[in-house]
Motif scaffolding. Structure first.
Motif, short mmCIF file in Angstrom:
data_model
loop_
_atom_site.label_atom_id
_atom_site.label_comp_id
_atom_site.label_asym_id
_atom_site.label_seq_id
_atom_site.Cartn_x
_atom_site.Cartn_y
_atom_site.Cartn_z
N GLN A 58 88.67 58.27 -63.81
CA GLN A 58 88.44 58.70 -62.43
C GLN A 58 87.07 58.29 -61.89
O GLN A 58 86.89 58.26 -60.67
CB GLN A 58 88.54 60.23 -62.34
N LEU A 59 86.11 58.04 -62.78
CA LEU A 59 84.76 57.73 -62.30
C LEU A 59 83.99 57.00 -63.38
O LEU A 59 84.41 56.93 -64.54
CB LEU A 59 84.02 59.02 -61.92
N ASP A 60 82.85 56.45 -62.98
CA ASP A 60 81.91 55.80 -63.90
C ASP A 60 80.68 56.69 -64.01
O ASP A 60 80.41 57.51 -63.13
CB ASP A 60 81.52 54.42 -63.40
N LEU A 61 79.92 56.49 -65.08
CA LEU A 61 78.72 57.28 -65.32
C LEU A 61 77.54 56.36 -65.57
O LEU A 61 77.62 55.44 -66.39
CB LEU A 61 78.93 58.20 -66.54
N ILE A 62 76.46 56.61 -64.84
CA ILE A 62 75.18 55.93 -65.06
C ILE A 62 74.27 56.96 -65.71
O ILE A 62 74.02 58.02 -65.13
CB ILE A 62 74.55 55.44 -63.75
N MET A 63 73.81 56.67 -66.93
CA MET A 63 72.89 57.58 -67.63
C MET A 63 71.54 56.91 -67.76
O MET A 63 71.43 55.82 -68.33
CB MET A 63 73.40 57.93 -69.02
N VAL A 64 70.52 57.56 -67.23
CA VAL A 64 69.15 57.09 -67.37
C VAL A 64 68.49 58.01 -68.39
O VAL A 64 68.25 59.18 -68.12
CB VAL A 64 68.40 57.12 -66.03
N THR A 65 68.26 57.47 -69.58
CA THR A 65 67.68 58.26 -70.67
C THR A 65 67.10 57.33 -71.72
O THR A 65 67.65 56.26 -71.97
CB THR A 65 68.74 59.19 -71.31
N PRO A 66 66.00 57.74 -72.35
CA PRO A 66 65.47 56.93 -73.45
C PRO A 66 66.23 57.18 -74.76
O PRO A 66 66.08 56.44 -75.71
CB PRO A 66 64.02 57.39 -73.56
N ASP A 67 67.06 58.22 -74.80
CA ASP A 67 67.80 58.56 -76.01
C ASP A 67 68.95 57.58 -76.23
O ASP A 67 69.50 57.02 -75.28
CB ASP A 67 68.36 59.98 -75.92
N HIS A 68 69.33 57.42 -77.50
CA HIS A 68 70.45 56.54 -77.84
C HIS A 68 71.76 57.21 -77.41
O HIS A 68 71.99 58.38 -77.69
CB HIS A 68 70.50 56.25 -79.34
N VAL A 69 72.60 56.45 -76.73
CA VAL A 69 73.92 56.92 -76.31
C VAL A 69 74.94 55.90 -76.78
O VAL A 69 74.78 54.69 -76.55
CB VAL A 69 74.00 57.08 -74.77
N GLN A 70 75.98 56.39 -77.45
CA GLN A 70 77.04 55.52 -77.96
C GLN A 70 77.76 54.83 -76.79
O GLN A 70 78.18 55.50 -75.86
CB GLN A 70 78.04 56.36 -78.77
N GLN B 3 70.54 54.59 -55.86
CA GLN B 3 71.22 53.87 -54.78
C GLN B 3 72.70 53.68 -55.09
O GLN B 3 73.56 53.83 -54.22
CB GLN B 3 70.55 52.52 -54.54
N ARG B 4 73.03 53.34 -56.32
CA ARG B 4 74.41 53.04 -56.69
C ARG B 4 75.26 54.27 -56.96
O ARG B 4 76.48 54.19 -57.01
CB ARG B 4 74.43 52.12 -57.91
N ALA B 5 74.63 55.42 -57.11
CA ALA B 5 75.36 56.65 -57.45
C ALA B 5 76.01 57.28 -56.22
O ALA B 5 75.54 57.11 -55.09
CB ALA B 5 74.41 57.65 -58.10
N ASP B 6 77.08 58.02 -56.48
CA ASP B 6 77.76 58.77 -55.43
C ASP B 6 77.47 60.27 -55.52
O ASP B 6 77.58 60.98 -54.53
CB ASP B 6 79.27 58.53 -55.52
N PHE B 7 77.13 60.75 -56.71
CA PHE B 7 76.66 62.11 -56.89
C PHE B 7 75.88 62.21 -58.18
O PHE B 7 75.88 61.29 -59.00
CB PHE B 7 77.79 63.15 -56.80
N PHE B 8 75.16 63.33 -58.33
CA PHE B 8 74.24 63.51 -59.44
C PHE B 8 74.67 64.71 -60.28
O PHE B 8 75.14 65.71 -59.75
CB PHE B 8 72.83 63.75 -58.89
N CYS B 9 74.47 64.61 -61.60
CA CYS B 9 74.85 65.70 -62.49
C CYS B 9 73.77 65.94 -63.54
O CYS B 9 73.39 65.01 -64.25
CB CYS B 9 76.19 65.38 -63.15
N LEU B 10 73.30 67.17 -63.63
CA LEU B 10 72.33 67.57 -64.64
C LEU B 10 72.74 68.94 -65.19
O LEU B 10 72.27 69.97 -64.71
CB LEU B 10 70.91 67.64 -64.05
N PRO B 11 73.62 68.97 -66.19
CA PRO B 11 74.07 70.26 -66.75
C PRO B 11 73.06 70.82 -67.77
O PRO B 11 73.41 71.11 -68.91
CB PRO B 11 75.41 69.91 -67.39
#
Length: 180
Positions: free
Chosen positions: A41-53, A76-84
């Motif tokens: 349903q959507l794509d995810l952009i993660m900005v983090t220095p941590d390793h992500v598989q 700019q490229r995002a449609d919404f933001f998520c920080l749980p």
């Protein structure tokens, strides 16, 4: 403080943005679990220095510093933001997301409920509630008019309540009135 224009037309597959330096504390691990169920349903952009598989539909940006063009491009490229997030006082990134006209999904932690107004410029959920997180993501990813409306409200709120120069002027005015 920055302004980012948003497309008027809905996109086929919206992009959700996460920015967090401590993946677990910021809830990135929970977000990835939920994303794995929704990646069609959507794509995810993660900005983090941590390793992500690596996984389909996920873009990881590991070297974006505050204020960098890479970070601005992600907003700019995002449609919404998520920080749980599981533990924060007042995350600066929420103000950045609001300023970028992004609706925000976050937890009722610290001052998040004062920064993000539930149902107006974002959605507030309880800590570690994967079902609520999934529902909020499904709602925003599937409803372009709601994203647009919340995004407009988000930017207006950032301009009014989070603008550094305006807040500095308010503090100066207050100090001057007290000193008289």
């Amino acid at each position: 403080f920055f302004t980012i224009s948003r497309p008027a037309e809905p996109v086929c597959k919206p992009k959700m943005l996460f920015v967090g330096g401590d993946l677990r504390r910021k809830g990135g691990d929970l977000l990835l679990e939920v994303f794995d169920q929704l990646r069609d349903q959507l794509d995810l952009i993660m900005v983090t220095p941590d390793h992500v598989q690596p996984r389909p539909g996920l873009e990881v940006i590991s070297n974006a510093n505050p204020g960098s063009s890479r970070l601005r491009d992600a907003f700019q490229r995002a449609d919404f933001f998520c920080l749980p997030t599981r533990g924060d006082c007042t995350p600066l990134v929420l103000g950045e997301a609001l300023a970028a006209s992004l609706p925000v999904i976050t937890t009722r932690i610290g001052s998040n409920g004062e920064t993000v107004r539930d149902g107006i410029d974002g959605i507030l959920i309880e800590r570690d509630d994967s079902q609520a997180l999934r529902s909020a993501i499904e709602l925003l990813s599937g409803d372009h008019p709601l994203r647009a409306s919340m995004g407009t409200s988000a930017h207006e709120a950032a301009e009014e309540r989070l603008h550094a120069q305006r807040n500095a002027d308010r503090i100066l005015d207050l100090l001057c009135s007290v000193a008289q």
